[in-house]
Design an enzyme around this catalytic site. Structure first.
Site, PDB file in Angstrom:
ATOM      1  N   SER A  49      47.940  10.839  64.488  1.00  0.00           N
ATOM      2  CA  SER A  49      46.546  11.232  64.266  1.00  0.00           C
ATOM      3  C   SER A  49      46.120  12.182  65.367  1.00  0.00           C
ATOM      4  O   SER A  49      46.571  12.061  66.517  1.00  0.00           O
ATOM      5  CB  SER A  49      45.627  10.002  64.296  1.00  0.00           C
ATOM      6  OG  SER A  49      44.265  10.415  64.330  1.00  0.00           O
ATOM      7  N   TYR A  74      42.838   2.579  68.536  1.00  0.00           N
ATOM      8  CA  TYR A  74      43.523   3.327  67.477  1.00  0.00           C
ATOM      9  C   TYR A  74      44.171   4.587  68.065  1.00  0.00           C
ATOM     10  O   TYR A  74      45.343   4.879  67.818  1.00  0.00           O
ATOM     11  CB  TYR A  74      42.500   3.711  66.400  1.00  0.00           C
ATOM     12  CG  TYR A  74      43.015   4.678  65.362  1.00  0.00           C
ATOM     13  CD1 TYR A  74      43.840   4.238  64.334  1.00  0.00           C
ATOM     14  CD2 TYR A  74      42.680   6.037  65.411  1.00  0.00           C
ATOM     15  CE1 TYR A  74      44.320   5.125  63.382  1.00  0.00           C
ATOM     16  CE2 TYR A  74      43.150   6.926  64.467  1.00  0.00           C
ATOM     17  CZ  TYR A  74      43.963   6.469  63.449  1.00  0.00           C
ATOM     18  OH  TYR A  74      44.443   7.352  62.512  1.00  0.00           O
TER      19      TYR A  74
HETATM   20  P1  NAP Z   1      43.872   4.295  53.858  1.00  0.00           P
HETATM   21  O1  NAP Z   1      43.319   5.110  52.748  1.00  0.00           O
HETATM   22  O2  NAP Z   1      43.042   3.242  54.499  1.00  0.00           O
HETATM   23  O3  NAP Z   1      45.268   3.664  53.381  1.00  0.00           O
HETATM   24  C1  NAP Z   1      46.016   2.904  54.286  1.00  0.00           C
HETATM   25  C2  NAP Z   1      47.244   2.391  53.602  1.00  0.00           C
HETATM   26  O4  NAP Z   1      48.021   1.664  54.571  1.00  0.00           O
HETATM   27  C3  NAP Z   1      46.958   1.424  52.461  1.00  0.00           C
HETATM   28  O5  NAP Z   1      47.854   1.697  51.413  1.00  0.00           O
HETATM   29  C4  NAP Z   1      47.230   0.052  53.087  1.00  0.00           C
HETATM   30  O6  NAP Z   1      47.704  -0.914  52.151  1.00  0.00           O
HETATM   31  C5  NAP Z   1      48.346   0.397  54.039  1.00  0.00           C
HETATM   32  N1  NAP Z   1      48.486  -0.579  55.134  1.00  0.00           N
HETATM   33  C6  NAP Z   1      47.610  -0.895  56.116  1.00  0.00           C
HETATM   34  N2  NAP Z   1      48.131  -1.826  56.928  1.00  0.00           N
HETATM   35  C7  NAP Z   1      49.372  -2.112  56.437  1.00  0.00           C
HETATM   36  C8  NAP Z   1      50.397  -2.989  56.833  1.00  0.00           C
HETATM   37  N3  NAP Z   1      50.268  -3.778  57.897  1.00  0.00           N
HETATM   38  N4  NAP Z   1      51.532  -3.018  56.091  1.00  0.00           N
HETATM   39  C9  NAP Z   1      51.695  -2.219  55.018  1.00  0.00           C
HETATM   40  N5  NAP Z   1      50.751  -1.364  54.590  1.00  0.00           N
HETATM   41  C10 NAP Z   1      49.598  -1.317  55.298  1.00  0.00           C
HETATM   42  O7  NAP Z   1      44.345   5.235  55.077  1.00  0.00           O
HETATM   43  P2  NAP Z   1      44.702   6.799  55.169  1.00  0.00           P
HETATM   44  O8  NAP Z   1      43.512   7.498  55.655  1.00  0.00           O
HETATM   45  O9  NAP Z   1      45.415   7.247  53.979  1.00  0.00           O
HETATM   46  O10 NAP Z   1      45.692   6.741  56.422  1.00  0.00           O
HETATM   47  C11 NAP Z   1      47.095   6.810  56.304  1.00  0.00           C
HETATM   48  C12 NAP Z   1      47.649   7.141  57.679  1.00  0.00           C
HETATM   49  O11 NAP Z   1      47.070   8.361  58.133  1.00  0.00           O
HETATM   50  C13 NAP Z   1      47.311   6.099  58.734  1.00  0.00           C
HETATM   51  O12 NAP Z   1      48.413   5.925  59.600  1.00  0.00           O
HETATM   52  C14 NAP Z   1      46.154   6.727  59.478  1.00  0.00           C
HETATM   53  O13 NAP Z   1      46.056   6.255  60.804  1.00  0.00           O
HETATM   54  C15 NAP Z   1      46.541   8.188  59.418  1.00  0.00           C
HETATM   55  N6  NAP Z   1      45.428   9.114  59.627  1.00  0.00           N
HETATM   56  C16 NAP Z   1      44.378   9.164  58.764  1.00  0.00           C
HETATM   57  C17 NAP Z   1      43.350  10.054  58.995  1.00  0.00           C
HETATM   58  C18 NAP Z   1      42.145  10.187  58.095  1.00  0.00           C
HETATM   59  O14 NAP Z   1      41.168  10.850  58.483  1.00  0.00           O
HETATM   60  N7  NAP Z   1      42.140   9.588  56.911  1.00  0.00           N
HETATM   61  C19 NAP Z   1      43.391  10.880  60.122  1.00  0.00           C
HETATM   62  C20 NAP Z   1      44.469  10.798  60.971  1.00  0.00           C
HETATM   63  C21 NAP Z   1      45.495   9.904  60.715  1.00  0.00           C
HETATM   64  P3  NAP Z   1      46.713  -1.618  51.078  1.00  0.00           P
HETATM   65  O15 NAP Z   1      46.396  -0.542  50.083  1.00  0.00           O
HETATM   66  O16 NAP Z   1      47.516  -2.715  50.507  1.00  0.00           O
HETATM   67  O17 NAP Z   1      45.508  -2.045  51.860  1.00  0.00           O
END
Ligand code: NAP
Length: 248
Positions: A143, A157
């Site tokens: 991130s 985080y």
């Molecule tokens: P999201 O929409 O909240 O989706 C998160 C996903 O991770 C969900 O499918 C969730 O499963 C799964 N998950 C969470 N904890 C888990 C665990 N312990 N074991 C297995 N699966 C798990 O998040 P996102 O925004 O797409 O983020 C994805 C990645 O991008 C993350 O690493 C996040 O830190 C990174 N990121 C996001 C952003 C942003 O602005 N969105 C920015 C920088 C980095 P369930 O569906 O079963 O809950």
């Protein structure tokens, strides 16, 4: 076929966009999820309707036995993994340091750091040419918070993603001669449900003024960068962290 890809947290957000795009590129996909089975099965069904091959597997990436079961299931149902996207990750309610306790830090680091370590370990065991494998590629989802620090919102985080940056650099070197490339993407602020889980569903629109390009990113834009790093077009790239953050 392009290979067998495991996307952790592939049921929603960036992981789901990655799974869908990878299926279009010919990968057989394992969509891992933690709790939201319906969403993961929806991604799998969509891929199937488009003629692709995918399975959904529940596993908490922070639990060693779950990760072992995840990879064993893929061995059995799709074949040996050739690509891993360590995408699963969590945030918690926005808080300053004074309100962050040990239990929260443990939850954050278990999901965001232990999980990618365990999944990479299982992938390397199967991919490493030194261990009889055919090679492969790993992309870790870090991130922009690891560069910015998360002050006032998500120190824990941001620090967990700093660990992922360092893990990417070190693992890439450790296994560079074993046919495995390891890279990371560092998304900026992307429209997904993660911001609601941090207590501010509208965070992207509040923060977009601080992005030089003047907008938040889409999950598909991060997925495209991930798929490129996994592909042969990136064949001489390892230990690289690619910012996908609109210039931020
Ligand atoms: P999201 O929409 O909240 O989706 C998160 C996903 O991770 C969900 O499918 C969730 O499963 C799964 N998950 C969470 N904890 C888990 C665990 N312990 N074991 C297995 N699966 C798990 O998040 P996102 O925004 O797409 O983020 C994805 C990645 O991008 C993350 O690493 C996040 O830190 C990174 N990121 C996001 C952003 C942003 O602005 N969105 C920015 C920088 C980095 P369930 O569906 O079963 O809950």
């Amino acid at each position: 076929m392009s290979g067998v890809l495991i996307v952790t947290g592939g049921g929603r957000g960036i992981g789901a966009a990655t799974a869908r795009l990878a299926a279009k590129r010919g990968y057989a996909i394992c969509v891992n999820f933690a709790k939201n089975r319906e969403s993961a099965e929806g991604v799998v069904a969509g891929i199937g309707q488009d003629g692709g091959r995918a399975i959904a597997v529940q596993a908490d990436v922070g639990v060693e036995a779950d990760v072992a079961r995840l990879f064993d299931t893929v061995d059995r149902e799709l074949g040996t993994v050739t690509a891993l996207v360590n995408n699963a990750g969590i945030i918690e309610k926005q808080a300053r340091l004074g309100d962050i306790d040990a239990a929260r830090i443990a939850r954050m680091f278990t999901a965001n750091v232990t999980g990618p370590f365990l999944c990479a370990r299982e992938a390397v065991r199967r991919m490493s040419t030194r261990q009889g494998g055919a090679g492969g590629a790993i992309v870790n989802v870090s991130s922009a918070a690891s560069r910015i620090g998360g002050g006032g919102e998500y120190l824990d985080y941001a620090a967990s993603k700093g660990a992922i940056d360092t893990f990417t650099l070190g693992l890439a070197k450790e296994i560079a001669a074993e046919g495995i490339r390891v890279n990371a993407v560092r998304p900026g602020i992307i429209y997904t449900e993660i911001h609601a889980s941090g207590g501010e569903p509208g965070r992207v629109d509040r923060m977009k003024a601080f992005v030089p390009m003047g907008r938040g990113g889409q999950a598909e834009e991060v997925a495209a960068a991930i798929l490129w790093l996994l592909s042969d077009e990136a064949s001489y790239i390892t230990g690289t962290i690619l910012d996908v953050a609109g210039g931020r």
